[in-house]
Design a protein around this motif. Sequence first.
Motif, PDB file in Angstrom:
ATOM      1  N   ARG A   1       6.352   6.166 -13.822  1.00  0.00           N
ATOM      2  CA  ARG A   1       5.006   5.390 -13.636  1.00  0.00           C
ATOM      3  C   ARG A   1       5.525   3.891 -13.490  1.00  0.00           C
ATOM      4  O   ARG A   1       4.640   3.377 -12.649  1.00  0.00           O
ATOM      5  CB  ARG A   1       4.179   5.684 -15.073  1.00  0.00           C
ATOM      6  CG  ARG A   1       3.003   4.830 -14.813  1.00  0.00           C
ATOM      7  CD  ARG A   1       2.059   5.048 -15.914  1.00  0.00           C
ATOM      8  NE  ARG A   1       2.916   4.590 -17.219  1.00  0.00           N
ATOM      9  CZ  ARG A   1       3.261   3.528 -17.780  1.00  0.00           C
ATOM     10  NH1 ARG A   1       2.492   2.469 -17.010  1.00  0.00           N
ATOM     11  NH2 ARG A   1       3.933   3.196 -18.842  1.00  0.00           N
TER      12      ARG A   1
ATOM     13  N   THR B   1       5.175  -2.229  -7.020  1.00  0.00           N
ATOM     14  CA  THR B   1       3.884  -2.556  -6.261  1.00  0.00           C
ATOM     15  C   THR B   1       3.926  -4.029  -6.723  1.00  0.00           C
ATOM     16  O   THR B   1       3.437  -4.915  -5.860  1.00  0.00           O
ATOM     17  CB  THR B   1       2.651  -1.666  -6.891  1.00  0.00           C
ATOM     18  OG1 THR B   1       2.945  -0.203  -6.650  1.00  0.00           O
ATOM     19  CG2 THR B   1       1.461  -2.150  -6.012  1.00  0.00           C
TER      20      THR B   1
ATOM     21  N   ARG C   1       6.512   3.106 -10.324  1.00  0.00           N
ATOM     22  CA  ARG C   1       5.479   2.830  -9.332  1.00  0.00           C
ATOM     23  C   ARG C   1       4.779   1.728  -9.321  1.00  0.00           C
ATOM     24  O   ARG C   1       4.439   1.034  -8.487  1.00  0.00           O
ATOM     25  CB  ARG C   1       4.457   4.193  -9.517  1.00  0.00           C
ATOM     26  CG  ARG C   1       3.454   4.240  -8.345  1.00  0.00           C
ATOM     27  CD  ARG C   1       2.548   5.415  -8.485  1.00  0.00           C
ATOM     28  NE  ARG C   1       1.645   5.194  -9.796  1.00  0.00           N
ATOM     29  CZ  ARG C   1       1.847   5.976 -10.838  1.00  0.00           C
ATOM     30  NH1 ARG C   1       2.788   6.930 -10.760  1.00  0.00           N
ATOM     31  NH2 ARG C   1       0.950   5.904 -11.886  1.00  0.00           N
TER      32      ARG C   1
ATOM     33  N   PRO D   1       3.444   2.696  -3.459  1.00  0.00           N
ATOM     34  CA  PRO D   1       2.902   3.693  -4.804  1.00  0.00           C
ATOM     35  C   PRO D   1       2.675   5.079  -4.050  1.00  0.00           C
ATOM     36  O   PRO D   1       2.902   6.003  -5.078  1.00  0.00           O
ATOM     37  CB  PRO D   1       1.600   3.094  -5.099  1.00  0.00           C
ATOM     38  CG  PRO D   1       1.031   1.891  -3.885  1.00  0.00           C
ATOM     39  CD  PRO D   1       2.622   1.586  -3.337  1.00  0.00           C
ATOM     40  N   ILE D   2       2.285   5.181  -2.682  1.00  0.00           N
ATOM     41  CA  ILE D   2       2.149   6.725  -2.144  1.00  0.00           C
ATOM     42  C   ILE D   2       3.482   7.057  -2.159  1.00  0.00           C
ATOM     43  O   ILE D   2       3.758   8.731  -2.586  1.00  0.00           O
ATOM     44  CB  ILE D   2       1.569   6.381  -0.924  1.00  0.00           C
ATOM     45  CG1 ILE D   2       0.173   5.945  -0.985  1.00  0.00           C
ATOM     46  CG2 ILE D   2       1.731   7.999  -0.122  1.00  0.00           C
ATOM     47  CD1 ILE D   2      -0.382   5.431   0.406  1.00  0.00           C
ATOM     48  N   LEU D   3       4.871   6.567  -1.810  1.00  0.00           N
ATOM     49  CA  LEU D   3       5.874   7.100  -1.854  1.00  0.00           C
ATOM     50  C   LEU D   3       6.407   7.553  -3.309  1.00  0.00           C
ATOM     51  O   LEU D   3       6.922   8.302  -3.399  1.00  0.00           O
ATOM     52  CB  LEU D   3       6.812   6.209  -1.037  1.00  0.00           C
ATOM     53  CG  LEU D   3       8.528   6.507  -1.331  1.00  0.00           C
ATOM     54  CD1 LEU D   3       8.645   8.043  -0.498  1.00  0.00           C
ATOM     55  CD2 LEU D   3       9.343   5.430  -0.686  1.00  0.00           C
TER      56      LEU D   3
ATOM     57  N   ARG E   1       4.604   8.257  -5.892  1.00  0.00           N
ATOM     58  CA  ARG E   1       3.984   9.417  -6.429  1.00  0.00           C
ATOM     59  C   ARG E   1       4.496  10.582  -5.909  1.00  0.00           C
ATOM     60  O   ARG E   1       4.756  11.623  -6.419  1.00  0.00           O
ATOM     61  CB  ARG E   1       2.456   9.422  -6.006  1.00  0.00           C
ATOM     62  CG  ARG E   1       1.796   8.238  -7.050  1.00  0.00           C
ATOM     63  CD  ARG E   1       0.211   8.352  -6.867  1.00  0.00           C
ATOM     64  NE  ARG E   1      -0.478   7.400  -7.521  1.00  0.00           N
ATOM     65  CZ  ARG E   1      -0.995   6.193  -7.190  1.00  0.00           C
ATOM     66  NH1 ARG E   1      -0.683   5.862  -6.025  1.00  0.00           N
ATOM     67  NH2 ARG E   1      -1.616   5.456  -8.180  1.00  0.00           N
ATOM     68  N   ALA E   2       4.717  10.504  -4.522  1.00  0.00           N
ATOM     69  CA  ALA E   2       5.284  11.928  -4.078  1.00  0.00           C
ATOM     70  C   ALA E   2       6.582  12.272  -4.241  1.00  0.00           C
ATOM     71  O   ALA E   2       6.839  13.396  -4.467  1.00  0.00           O
ATOM     72  CB  ALA E   2       5.207  11.643  -2.433  1.00  0.00           C
TER      73      ALA E   2
ATOM     74  N   ARG F   1       7.655  11.472  -7.472  1.00  0.00           N
ATOM     75  CA  ARG F   1       7.546  11.748  -8.725  1.00  0.00           C
ATOM     76  C   ARG F   1       8.357  10.739  -9.716  1.00  0.00           C
ATOM     77  O   ARG F   1       9.010  11.040 -10.544  1.00  0.00           O
ATOM     78  CB  ARG F   1       7.664  13.202  -9.139  1.00  0.00           C
ATOM     79  CG  ARG F   1       6.788  14.042  -8.427  1.00  0.00           C
ATOM     80  CD  ARG F   1       6.873  15.340  -9.010  1.00  0.00           C
ATOM     81  NE  ARG F   1       5.910  16.176  -8.400  1.00  0.00           N
ATOM     82  CZ  ARG F   1       5.861  17.691  -8.581  1.00  0.00           C
ATOM     83  NH1 ARG F   1       6.710  18.452  -9.316  1.00  0.00           N
ATOM     84  NH2 ARG F   1       5.047  18.565  -8.245  1.00  0.00           N
TER      85      ARG F   1
ATOM     86  N   VAL G   1       0.864  -1.057  -0.128  1.00  0.00           N
ATOM     87  CA  VAL G   1      -0.139   0.012   0.142  1.00  0.00           C
ATOM     88  C   VAL G   1       1.073   1.275   0.038  1.00  0.00           C
ATOM     89  O   VAL G   1       0.489   2.341  -0.737  1.00  0.00           O
ATOM     90  CB  VAL G   1      -0.964   0.224   1.357  1.00  0.00           C
ATOM     91  CG1 VAL G   1      -1.738   1.368   1.333  1.00  0.00           C
ATOM     92  CG2 VAL G   1      -1.951  -1.303   1.162  1.00  0.00           C
ATOM     93  N   GLY G   2       1.832   1.164   0.893  1.00  0.00           N
ATOM     94  CA  GLY G   2       2.810   2.375   1.149  1.00  0.00           C
ATOM     95  C   GLY G   2       3.591   2.834  -0.174  1.00  0.00           C
ATOM     96  O   GLY G   2       3.876   3.833  -0.324  1.00  0.00           O
TER      97      GLY G   2
END
Length: 227
Positions: A181, A188, A184, A171-173, A175-176, A178, A168-169
């Motif tokens: 893609r 995952t 990311r 993809p958040i990191l 994106r933050a 940048r 879960v974490g």
Amino acid sequence: MSLAVRALAEEQMDAEDLSAGEYAAIIGDLARANRWTMAARPTLSFIARAAKDRPFRLLDVGFGHGDMLRRIAGWAERRGQTCELVGVDLNPRSEPAARAATPPHMPIRYRTGDYVELAGEPWDLIVSSLVAHHMTHDQLIAFLRFMDATARMGWLVNDLHRHALPHVGFPILARAMRWHRIVREDGTLSIARSYRPAEWPPILDEAGVAARIYRAFPFRLCVEKIR
């Protein structure tokens, strides 16, 4: 995506139609992700315990951007420890990207090809990072047997732990930060493709290899043999 069973979907960065430029951008961001997730910590700890301040010749299988080898080279230089570092990677786009990112004074040589082609050379240590989950079952068994038969001081598999929190974490990191893609999305998927501690003993038994299985912060699952 359920994590109860390992995912087997192919990762995008392995696609043959990626351009050299896009591939370099992807593995460059992956190297940044490795630094943020402290990927080198288990490998450097293993080398310190296995080499015991002795000179060593090390093979890194699946070097990618070469960031692990650069971390090892810097670590050895700070300790005044003599080493020869060699990386081998199946993807021919990895070598030019890794060379471009590596200072010429570092004792690192990059090769394109299969690790089995290097079986006849003397290796003290063999390591890999984020490689085991890319392999098929049969490839992983063969790789474990190769390392156990070849590495004179020891070997290490440094991989991910299939766990809900990083799944879960990450993809958040990503994106933050940048990151690309594909980093990311593949990152995952890599977590979903990786192993859990209870899944390693049957694999080692099948390979006929005795080794230590342990978790390393944050959410790394390692398998090592120190002689």
